[in-house]
Scaffold this active site. Structure first.
Site, PDB file in Angstrom:
ATOM      1  N   ASN A   9      58.440  39.397  49.773  1.00 36.37           N
ATOM      2  CA  ASN A   9      58.148  37.977  49.966  1.00 36.37           C
ATOM      3  C   ASN A   9      58.780  37.246  48.788  1.00 36.37           C
ATOM      4  OD1 ASN A   9      57.075  35.448  50.299  1.00 36.37           O
ATOM      5  ND2 ASN A   9      54.949  36.023  49.861  1.00 36.37           N
ATOM      6  N   LYS A  11      59.122  34.163  48.310  1.00 36.39           N
ATOM      7  CA  LYS A  11      58.505  32.864  48.038  1.00 36.39           C
ATOM      8  C   LYS A  11      59.609  31.816  47.846  1.00 36.39           C
ATOM      9  CE  LYS A  11      54.542  35.354  46.358  1.00 36.39           C
ATOM     10  NZ  LYS A  11      53.362  35.414  45.526  1.00 36.39           N
ATOM     11  N   HIS A  96      49.651  33.329  54.216  1.00 40.05           N
ATOM     12  CA  HIS A  96      49.672  33.737  52.808  1.00 40.05           C
ATOM     13  C   HIS A  96      48.696  32.860  52.023  1.00 40.05           C
ATOM     14  CE1 HIS A  96      50.983  34.416  48.715  1.00 40.05           C
ATOM     15  NE2 HIS A  96      51.506  35.545  49.155  1.00 40.05           N
ATOM     16  N   GLU A  98      48.900  31.417  49.289  1.00 40.01           N
ATOM     17  CA  GLU A  98      49.496  30.200  48.717  1.00 40.01           C
ATOM     18  C   GLU A  98      49.591  29.097  49.771  1.00 40.01           C
ATOM     19  OE1 GLU A  98      52.925  32.173  47.105  1.00 40.01           O
ATOM     20  OE2 GLU A  98      51.610  33.210  45.696  1.00 40.01           O
ATOM     21  N   GLU A 168      45.757  41.021  50.915  1.00 37.74           N
ATOM     22  CA  GLU A 168      46.202  40.593  49.588  1.00 37.74           C
ATOM     23  C   GLU A 168      45.046  39.936  48.846  1.00 37.74           C
ATOM     24  OE1 GLU A 168      50.725  40.013  49.481  1.00 37.74           O
ATOM     25  OE2 GLU A 168      49.882  38.155  50.205  1.00 37.74           O
ATOM     26  N   GLY A 174      50.438  37.974  41.829  1.00 39.28           N
ATOM     27  CA  GLY A 174      51.189  37.395  40.709  1.00 39.28           C
ATOM     28  C   GLY A 174      50.460  37.447  39.376  1.00 39.28           C
ATOM     29  N   SER A 214      50.612  42.294  42.994  1.00 41.17           N
ATOM     30  CA  SER A 214      51.067  43.009  41.791  1.00 41.17           C
ATOM     31  C   SER A 214      51.455  44.457  42.058  1.00 41.17           C
ATOM     32  CB  SER A 214      50.007  42.915  40.679  1.00 41.17           C
ATOM     33  OG  SER A 214      49.804  41.563  40.324  1.00 41.17           O
TER      34      SER A 214
HETATM   35  P1  PGA Z   1      53.038  39.678  43.864  1.00 41.50           P
HETATM   36  O1  PGA Z   1      52.869  38.781  45.179  1.00 41.50           O
HETATM   37  O2  PGA Z   1      53.621  40.993  44.301  1.00 41.50           O
HETATM   38  O3  PGA Z   1      54.002  38.889  43.003  1.00 41.50           O
HETATM   39  O4  PGA Z   1      51.699  39.818  43.248  1.00 41.50           O
HETATM   40  C1  PGA Z   1      52.460  39.361  46.395  1.00 41.50           C
HETATM   41  C2  PGA Z   1      52.447  38.307  47.468  1.00 41.50           C
HETATM   42  O5  PGA Z   1      52.089  37.159  47.163  1.00 41.50           O
HETATM   43  O6  PGA Z   1      52.786  38.579  48.631  1.00 41.50           O
END
Ligand code: PGA
Length: 251
Positions: A9, A11, A96, A98, A168, A174, A214
């Site tokens: 992803n 983003k 997601h 976000e 998630e 993140g 992560s």
């Molecule tokens: P990350 O994000 O691997 O940077 O923690 C995962 C995601 O948001 O899909």
């Protein structure tokens, strides 16, 4: 049997030029060393059509990171599921955290997005997960169950069979704070049991449930070793071809 999947992803990262370079790098690494799982790249909308051409599509599927909750028409700035499909992309990440947090996406909106994605032949990678306060109050199961029930349980068993789930935990996205393999296995098994209660054991057994948050080359192997963890949705580590390939190699 269900598929193991590692999905990136990106983003809101990478210009068109940077993104196509990265997609080509990932594809070349996989051609040199064939993956033991399905690999997907979730790119911004503007990369999709070029990314499909840049990769070996036998090895890499291309995904959008969202789609509109409307079919077409006067919705300035939106991108429909049909448009995504027309680029050659095969997947769409939906729900997601976000998008839920910053853009107000509710389970009701996600229900409509899921229907449009499926109607247009896209495979939704449907994200669920609890925030830190919910985990601390031991409410993670309840939260994930409600997200699935409200957005997906109107689907027929046939339709649900096309869904990929990504668990998630928001506190792990993140942050560098990864769920332990035990935490991941426990909730993935729970999510599978919720699916089994609604659609039966066969549909549940065939549903890929990915872990996200992560995930890195250093922790992917122990996460993916769990029987109910069928791969990962990878943010930060998918922006570097070597790191992303390191995670893919965990299978
Ligand atoms: P990350 O994000 O691997 O940077 O923690 C995962 C995601 O948001 O899909």
């Amino acid at each position: 049997m269900r598929q193991n999947i590692v999905a990136g992803n990106w983003k809101m990262n990478n210009t068109l030029e940077e993104g196509i370079k990265l997609a080509k790098e990932v594809s070349a690494l996989l051609e040199a060393n064939k993956p033991n799982c399905k690999v997907v790249l979730g790119t911004p909308f503007i990369h999709l059509a070029e990314a499909v051409k840049a990769v070996n599509t036998d090895l890499v599927g291309i995904s959008a990171q969202d789609c509109a909750d409307k079919e077409s028409g006067a919705y300035t700035g939106e991108t429909s599921a049909a448009m995504i499909k027309s680029t050659g992309a095969e997947y769409v990440i939906l729900g997601h955290s976000e998008r839920r947090t910053y853009y107000g996406e509710t389970n009701a909106i996600l229900k409509d997005k899921t229907d449009l994605a499926l109607a247009n032949g896209l495979t939704p990678i449907f994200c669920i997960g609890e925030v830190l306060e919910e985990r601390e109050a031991n409410k993670q199961n309840e939260v994930c169950k409600t997200q699935i029930e409200e957005a997906l349980f109107h689907l027929s068993a046939d339709e649900f069979s096309k869904i990929v789930i990504a668990y998630e935990p928001v506190w792990a996205i993140g942050t560098g704070k990864v769920a332990t393999p035990e935490q991941a296995q426990e909730i993935h098994a729970y999510i599978r049991s919720v699916i089994a209660d609604k659609y039966g054991a066969e549909v549940a057994d065939n549903t890929s449930i990915l872990y996200g948050g992560s995930c890195k080359p250093s922790n992917a192997k122990e996460l993916f070793a769990n029987p109910d963890v069928d791969g990962g949705l990878i943010g930060g580590a998918s922006l570097n071809a070597e790191d992303f390939n390191g995670i893919i190699s965990a299978f």
